[in-house]
Design a protein around this motif. Structure first.
Motif, short mmCIF file in Angstrom:
data_model
loop_
_atom_site.label_atom_id
_atom_site.label_comp_id
_atom_site.label_asym_id
_atom_site.label_seq_id
_atom_site.Cartn_x
_atom_site.Cartn_y
_atom_site.Cartn_z
N PRO A 157 0.97 -1.68 0.13
CA PRO A 157 0.23 0.53 0.57
C PRO A 157 0.84 1.47 0.02
CG PRO A 157 0.17 -1.04 2.63
CD PRO A 157 1.07 -2.19 1.03
N LEU A 158 0.29 2.53 -0.47
CA LEU A 158 1.13 3.93 -0.32
C LEU A 158 1.25 3.82 0.49
CD1 LEU A 158 0.03 5.74 -4.26
CD2 LEU A 158 2.39 4.37 -3.33
N ARG A 159 2.14 5.16 1.32
CA ARG A 159 1.72 5.52 2.46
C ARG A 159 1.06 7.42 2.15
NH1 ARG A 159 2.89 2.34 6.81
NH2 ARG A 159 3.91 4.49 8.55
N ILE A 160 0.39 7.64 3.18
CA ILE A 160 -0.04 9.41 2.45
C ILE A 160 0.14 9.75 3.64
CG2 ILE A 160 -1.68 10.15 2.34
CD1 ILE A 160 -2.46 8.40 0.38
N LEU A 161 0.81 10.85 3.80
CA LEU A 161 1.00 11.51 4.83
C LEU A 161 0.45 12.84 5.03
CD1 LEU A 161 2.27 12.35 7.97
CD2 LEU A 161 4.38 13.52 6.16
N LEU A 162 -1.02 12.99 6.32
CA LEU A 162 -1.54 13.94 5.88
C LEU A 162 -1.20 14.99 6.58
CD1 LEU A 162 -4.54 14.46 4.69
CD2 LEU A 162 -5.77 14.11 6.98
N LEU A 163 -0.83 16.01 6.35
CA LEU A 163 -0.30 17.48 7.57
C LEU A 163 -0.72 19.04 7.32
CD1 LEU A 163 2.24 19.23 5.74
CD2 LEU A 163 3.45 17.45 5.95
N GLY A 164 -0.12 19.40 8.43
CA GLY A 164 -0.50 20.91 8.67
C GLY A 164 -1.33 21.54 9.84
N PRO A 165 -1.21 22.78 10.04
CA PRO A 165 -1.22 23.14 11.22
C PRO A 165 -2.81 23.08 11.54
CG PRO A 165 -1.89 24.65 9.44
CD PRO A 165 -1.34 23.54 9.47
N ILE B 249 0.02 14.96 1.51
CA ILE B 249 -1.13 16.12 1.55
C ILE B 249 -0.91 16.78 2.44
CG2 ILE B 249 -3.52 16.27 1.50
CD1 ILE B 249 -4.08 13.52 0.67
N ALA B 250 -0.68 18.13 1.73
CA ALA B 250 -0.87 19.26 2.75
C ALA B 250 -2.38 19.77 3.25
CB ALA B 250 0.60 20.00 2.00
N VAL B 251 -2.57 19.87 4.34
CA VAL B 251 -4.04 20.88 4.79
C VAL B 251 -3.93 22.46 4.62
CG1 VAL B 251 -5.92 21.05 5.38
CG2 VAL B 251 -5.06 18.35 5.12
N THR B 252 -3.92 23.18 3.98
CA THR B 252 -3.98 24.29 4.54
C THR B 252 -5.17 24.82 4.75
OG1 THR B 252 -2.48 26.40 3.94
CG2 THR B 252 -2.88 24.89 2.24
N SER B 253 -5.77 26.84 5.13
CA SER B 253 -6.84 26.93 5.26
C SER B 253 -6.70 28.22 4.29
CB SER B 253 -6.42 27.39 7.15
OG SER B 253 -8.01 28.30 6.31
N ALA B 254 -7.64 28.30 3.62
CA ALA B 254 -7.38 29.21 2.13
C ALA B 254 -7.67 30.56 2.72
CB ALA B 254 -8.68 28.82 1.42
N ARG B 255 -8.02 30.44 3.65
CA ARG B 255 -8.46 31.77 4.93
C ARG B 255 -7.49 32.83 5.37
NH1 ARG B 255 -12.75 30.61 9.73
NH2 ARG B 255 -11.29 29.08 10.46
N GLN B 256 -6.60 31.61 5.55
CA GLN B 256 -4.91 31.94 6.19
C GLN B 256 -4.18 32.56 5.77
OE1 GLN B 256 -4.45 32.02 9.88
NE2 GLN B 256 -3.01 32.94 9.34
#
Length: 501
Positions: free
Chosen positions: A261-269, A342-349
């Motif tokens: 399986p792929l190993r996917i990292l979910l990161l963000g503030p 997958i870098a999660v970021t807020s569009a309003r920030q």
């Protein structure tokens, strides 16, 4: 052997007979009507112009860059292949003599240094970083490929036996006589041309002066092809050796890799929406037994949805500011086992300095690795439903070409994120994670993950190769220690027996 040669000669005569007959009839017609002089002059002029043009075009024709023969090389290998391609073009333009083994050995050393410079930039002589086993393996594989290509190009060679070679060795004494006879025949033919058809003789002399005879052209072409193939084969196996893939059973790893399986990292503030995105990605198929303990990060989730690649998603702790180094250090400690991010970021920030620093540190960590590839990065821009005008939210939207105030606002936010993160625009996916009404996750985010699969598979393959190599090294060390222990016990037992006597 003689039957094969006879069949080949008869076939060549059968194909050439119509052309020879047409040429003979044409010459008789020209002589009979006394048009042979202008025809000969025109033939000589046209031949000279065409041969000169072909030589000039052959020198100036641009050659397309050859793609790497393997998509599983690390970044250092891909950069090294660019240099190998340029070296192959240069060697083909001025090839060494085909039988000059010393020149080809020098060329091989230049290829090894060219490749090794990308894997050992601090070394004065990078080729010396190869082990003897790797050097022998490069030579063996390159010569094997050259042998295969020669046999495929000359089918008669495949049927050669030792008896044929012995017969050819015995016939060497006839070679000098045949050469002398051919020279005399060629000289007599040249005299005949000057006496009976001097325009044809002039054209022939021009061809010989410019070394444009068919045999000379064929010989040069063989030298060009041989030099080009030699550089590319040696370069290919040198890259595999320096990257640690030459001595591995790459075919077996390729068979294992699709099942791993792929190993996917979910990161963000903190408060970027990682948990909401995780729920939206899993939909209704997420179950409690799919959550696995992860000592380096927070937890792992088995992602196994129909139509999507089988993966393990690693959820990381959010980092909130420059002083929150604990979460970031845990991410850096686990990044070697990741195939996609997958870098999660807020569009309003608007302030994203910590996120930019984190992604840049990840890129630097892989930039120094000569045997790994940086995982592809997909950015999920959340909270787009809260962008101006905030009260408006009525999907679906066209974030690429739409001109409504909401669509323009989202597009501006995506452009800013792509610029801050130094990432391609199509890798930044705007999503809304409203409870029970997630938008653009199924429509755009999952397809973007699918488009990044080739890069992720490459990162996964290199990770598995590195793990296989480490396991092999540990086994080798364990076997060496076991052998030394057995040898030590044998020596001690031998001394003990001698002491008892």
């Amino acid at each position: 052997m003689r039957r094969d040669v006879a069949c080949l000669v008869l076939r060549m005569l059968a194909y050439a007979m119509p052309l020879l007959a047409l040429a003979a009839i044409g010459i008789l017609w020209l002589v009979e009507h006394e048009h042979w002089l202008p025809f000969g002059l025109a033939l000589a002029a046209a031949s000279g112009v065409l041969l000169t043009a072909s030589r000039l075009l052959g020198r100036s024709a641009p050659r397309p860059r050859a793609p790497p023969p393997a998509h599983t090389w690390p970044e250092a290998g891909i950069r090294a292949w660019d240099d190998v391609d340029r070296l192959a073009v240069r060697a083909a333009a001025a090839p060494p003599p085909f039988a000059d083994m010393a020149a080809y050995q020098t060329l091989a050393m230049e290829v090894l240094d060219t490749v090794g410079r990308h894997f050992h930039p601090a070394s004065k002589s990078p080729r010396l970083e190869l082990t003897l086993s790797q050097l022998l393996e490069i030579s063996e594989r390159a010569l094997r490929d050259m042998r295969t290509e020669v046999i495929d190009a000359v089918p008669v060679v495949r049927n050669l036996t030792l008896a044929h070679i012995a017969w050819a060795h015995q016939a060497r004494e006839w070679v000098p006589r045949a050469v002398r006879a051919s020279r005399l025949a060629m000289f007599a033919n040249r005299i005949r041309r000057w006496v009976f058809a001097w325009p044809v003789a002039v054209a022939n002399e021009l061809v010989m002066a410019f070394d444009m005879s068919p045999l000379a052209i064929a010989g040069r072409q063989v030298s060009h092809i041989a030099a080009d193939l030699f550089v590319r084969h040696v370069g290919t196996y040198a890259i595999q050796a320096f990257s640690g893939q030459a001595s591995l059973d790459v075919a077996a790893i390729h068979m294992i890799a699709p099942d791993a399986p792929l190993r996917i990292l979910l990161l963000g503030p903190v408060n970027a929406g990682k948990s909401s995105l995780l729920n939206a990605m899993f939909g209704q198929e997420r179950a409690t037994h799919d959550i696995l303990p992860c000592p380096a990060l927070r937890e792992e989730h088995v992602f196994d949805r129909e139509g999507a690649p089988r993966a393990i998603i690693l959820d990381s702790d959010g980092f909130s500011g420059p002083g929150d180094e604990a979460a970031r250090q845990r991410i850096f400690g686990a990044i070697d086992g990741v195939d996609l991010i997958i870098a999660v970021t807020s569009a309003r920030q608007a302030a994203r300095q910590v996120e930019c620093t984190t992604l840049e540190a990840i890129r630097r960590q892989f930039a120094g690795a000569t045997r790994r590839a940086c995982p592809p990065i997909i950015v999920a821009a959340t909270h787009i439903d809260q962008l101006r005008p905030a009260p408006e939210w009525n999907p679906p939207y066209d974030f690429l070409d739409g001109d409504s105030p909401k669509e323009l606002s989202v597009r501006h936010a995506v452009d800013a994120i792509a610029t801050d993160f130094q990432i391609a625009l199509d890798r930044v996916i705007p999503v809304s994670l409203l409870s029970g009404a997630a938008y653009n996750v199924e429509e755009s985010l999952l397809p973007a993950l699918g488009a990044a699969l080739p890069e992720a598979d490459r990162a996964k393959f290199l990770r598995l190769v590195e793990a296989d190599r480490s396991a092999e090294a540990r086994d080798r060390v364990a076997r060496s220690i076991s052998l030394l222990a057995k040898t030590g016990r044998s020596i001690i037992d031998s001394f003990t027996r001698k002491a008892r006597r």
